[in-house]
Design a protein around this motif. Structure first.
Motif, PDB file in Angstrom:
ATOM      1  N   SER A 155       0.732  -1.143   0.095  1.00 32.95           N
ATOM      2  CA  SER A 155      -0.035   0.041   0.098  1.00 32.95           C
ATOM      3  C   SER A 155       0.904   1.236   0.110  1.00 32.95           C
ATOM      4  CB  SER A 155      -0.937  -0.030   1.356  1.00 32.95           C
ATOM      5  OG  SER A 155      -1.556   1.161   1.501  1.00 32.95           O
ATOM      6  N   THR A 156       0.423   2.303  -0.630  1.00 32.28           N
ATOM      7  CA  THR A 156       1.087   3.518  -0.617  1.00 32.28           C
ATOM      8  C   THR A 156       0.072   4.402   0.109  1.00 32.28           C
ATOM      9  OG1 THR A 156       2.293   3.349  -2.595  1.00 32.28           O
ATOM     10  CG2 THR A 156       1.928   5.644  -1.769  1.00 32.28           C
ATOM     11  N   ARG A 157      -1.172   4.812  -0.279  1.00 32.23           N
ATOM     12  CA  ARG A 157      -1.964   5.831  -0.090  1.00 32.23           C
ATOM     13  C   ARG A 157      -2.474   5.254   1.373  1.00 32.23           C
ATOM     14  NH1 ARG A 157      -1.450   6.407  -5.168  1.00 32.23           N
ATOM     15  NH2 ARG A 157      -1.144   3.862  -4.824  1.00 32.23           N
ATOM     16  N   THR A 158      -2.903   4.089   1.587  1.00 32.84           N
ATOM     17  CA  THR A 158      -3.672   3.900   2.922  1.00 32.84           C
ATOM     18  C   THR A 158      -2.590   3.931   4.043  1.00 32.84           C
ATOM     19  OG1 THR A 158      -5.177   2.234   1.619  1.00 32.84           O
ATOM     20  CG2 THR A 158      -5.088   1.972   3.937  1.00 32.84           C
ATOM     21  N   ARG A 163      -5.563  -4.386   6.487  1.00 33.18           N
ATOM     22  CA  ARG A 163      -5.509  -4.508   4.939  1.00 33.18           C
ATOM     23  C   ARG A 163      -5.188  -6.158   4.739  1.00 33.18           C
ATOM     24  NH1 ARG A 163      -3.388  -1.326  -0.422  1.00 33.18           N
ATOM     25  NH2 ARG A 163      -5.380  -0.348   0.299  1.00 33.18           N
ATOM     26  N   HIS A 197     -13.758  -1.844  -0.044  1.00 36.27           N
ATOM     27  CA  HIS A 197     -12.868  -1.081   0.088  1.00 36.27           C
ATOM     28  C   HIS A 197     -13.420   0.234   0.593  1.00 36.27           C
ATOM     29  CE1 HIS A 197      -8.891   0.948   0.444  1.00 36.27           C
ATOM     30  NE2 HIS A 197      -8.706   0.778  -1.127  1.00 36.27           N
ATOM     31  N   GLN A 239     -11.606   3.970   1.027  1.00 37.83           N
ATOM     32  CA  GLN A 239     -11.594   4.524  -0.511  1.00 37.83           C
ATOM     33  C   GLN A 239     -12.590   5.157  -0.959  1.00 37.83           C
ATOM     34  OE1 GLN A 239      -8.792   4.396  -2.633  1.00 37.83           O
ATOM     35  NE2 GLN A 239      -9.995   6.078  -3.568  1.00 37.83           N
ATOM     36  N   CYS A 256      -8.959   5.205  -8.049  1.00 39.79           N
ATOM     37  CA  CYS A 256      -8.704   4.893  -6.642  1.00 39.79           C
ATOM     38  C   CYS A 256      -6.981   5.007  -6.604  1.00 39.79           C
ATOM     39  CB  CYS A 256      -9.172   3.875  -5.980  1.00 39.79           C
ATOM     40  SG  CYS A 256      -8.732   2.324  -7.069  1.00 39.79           S
ATOM     41  N   PRO A 316      -3.087   2.727  -7.322  1.00 38.25           N
ATOM     42  CA  PRO A 316      -2.583   3.245  -8.494  1.00 38.25           C
ATOM     43  C   PRO A 316      -3.111   2.801  -9.789  1.00 38.25           C
ATOM     44  CG  PRO A 316      -1.706   0.963  -7.574  1.00 38.25           C
ATOM     45  CD  PRO A 316      -3.034   1.496  -6.613  1.00 38.25           C
ATOM     46  N   ARG A 355      -8.216  10.874   0.964  1.00 35.72           N
ATOM     47  CA  ARG A 355      -7.995   9.536   1.787  1.00 35.72           C
ATOM     48  C   ARG A 355      -7.295  10.032   3.286  1.00 35.72           C
ATOM     49  NH1 ARG A 355      -6.816   4.689  -0.643  1.00 35.72           N
ATOM     50  NH2 ARG A 355      -7.336   3.722   1.603  1.00 35.72           N
TER      51      ARG A 355
HETATM   52  N1   CP Z   1      -6.215   3.244  -3.436  1.00 35.74           N
HETATM   53  C1   CP Z   1      -5.261   2.452  -2.440  1.00 35.74           C
HETATM   54  O1   CP Z   1      -5.957   1.883  -1.793  1.00 35.74           O
HETATM   55  O2   CP Z   1      -4.230   2.817  -2.399  1.00 35.74           O
HETATM   56  P1   CP Z   1      -2.728   2.119  -1.937  1.00 35.74           P
HETATM   57  O3   CP Z   1      -3.134   0.577  -2.450  1.00 35.74           O
HETATM   58  O4   CP Z   1      -1.653   2.610  -2.202  1.00 35.74           O
HETATM   59  O5   CP Z   1      -3.179   2.152  -0.335  1.00 35.74           O
END
Ligand code: CP
Length: 307
Positions: A51-54, A102, A129, A132, A264, A266, A292
């Motif tokens: 994950s990056t964003r979460t 996650r 999700h 998101q 959402c 990537p 987010r």
């Molecule tokens: N959209 C989303 O959940 O991004 P990550 O997988 O980077 O957390």
């Protein structure tokens, strides 16, 4: 104990409460007004998928709220060596004030919540999700000034994002139309749930194999990767059937003239979306990613706060 496992557990009022808290927190952050509503509290963040964003938005979010974030890679803790989810939940409840997880199976998140005496937040499973979609609804509200009565078209795989969109949109009275290739439609049980929600809010649900039909007159166009995490080995077979579901200029031209584009992330540029759409004037994907942060802070304040 209140958790965030699925948006189906949240009423329309509760969804709006998350959004208004997120807008308030966003305003405070932009104005440099301190908001240490979770001073001294600790969020554990269990990840069995990347994950990056979460990850970053939950971790930065808890710091901005005056608390601490503890990253728990599932393979580094005993959960990865077979300690049961129920025992993990009972132990972590003695140390932490909230858990974000996650993972692959929705049942594992449900099990964690069942045995936790602290809030559990679903940071993505193969089925859903919800975090998101709260950020998506915030972004749509921010850009359009309303949610109810709008039409969202989701083009692509009937995956966890599509499922949570079905639930979230119908809870707030947004029409939703999903176009997926044959065999990749969203799960029937989720579609049924969304249709039931729609009866209460006036939202319509349509599932089709025709992307042009789905996108017709949409206010919001949404797409996502063709092969989600864990499905990478299916990419070649999927790419063959998903080609006509690419969101490009031609397909986007069937939406309303002022439609916005969401993803959402990537993104796999050149696959599910072309550069001219994701980088174009109607794309709001980076505001969506920013939201987010604000939505996750709102979720933590509402679930982990003292009030
Ligand atoms: N959209 C989303 O959940 O991004 P990550 O997988 O980077 O957390």
């Amino acid at each position: 104990q209140k958790h965030l496992i699925t948006l189906q557990d949240y009423s329309q009022d509760e969804i709006y409460q998350v959004l208004s808290t997120a807008f308030d927190l966003k305003k405070k952050l932009k104005a440099n007004i301190p908001h240490p509503y979770l001073k001294g509290k600790t969020l554990g963040m269990i990840f069995t998928k990347s994950s990056t964003r979460t990850r970053v938005s939950f971790e930065v979010g808890i710091y901005q709220l005056g608390g601490y974030g503890l990253f728990l890679n599932a393979s580094d803790i005993q959960l990865g060596r077979g300690e049961t989810i129920s025992d993990t939940a009972r132990v972590l409840s003695r140390y932490l004030d909230g858990i974000m997880i996650r993972t692959y199976k929705q049942q594992d998140v449900e099990e964690l919540a069942k045995y936790s005496s602290i809030p559990v937040i679903n940071g993505l499973t193969d089925l859903l999700h919800p975090c998101q979609i709260l950020a998506d609804l915030m972004t749509i509200y921010e850009k359009k000034g309303t949610l109810s009565g709008l039409k969202l078209a989701f083009i692509g795989d009937g995956n966890n994002v599509a499922h949570s969109l079905l639930i979230g949109c119908t809870k707030v009275g947004m029409d939703i139309s999903i176009a997926s290739p044959k065999g990749y439609e969203p799960k029937e049980e989720i579609v049924k749930m969304a249709k039931e929600n729609g009866k209460a809010t006036g939202a319509s649900v349509s599932i089709t194999n025709d992307p042009v039909e789905a996108i017709q007159d949409a206010d919001v166009v949404y797409t996502d990767v063709w092969a989600s995490m864990g499905q990478e080995h299916e990419f070649e077979s999927r790419a063959k059937v998903f080609g006509p579901y690419q969101v490009n200029k031609e397909l986007f031209s069937h939406a309303k003239g002022d439609a916005i584009f969401l993803h959402c992330l990537p993104a796999h540029r050149g696959e599910e979306v072309t550069d001219d759409i994701i980088d174009g004037p109607q794309s709001v994907v980076f505001d969506e990613a920013e939201n987010r942060l604000h939505v996750h802070k709102a979720i933590m304040v509402l679930l982990m706060g003292d009030k």
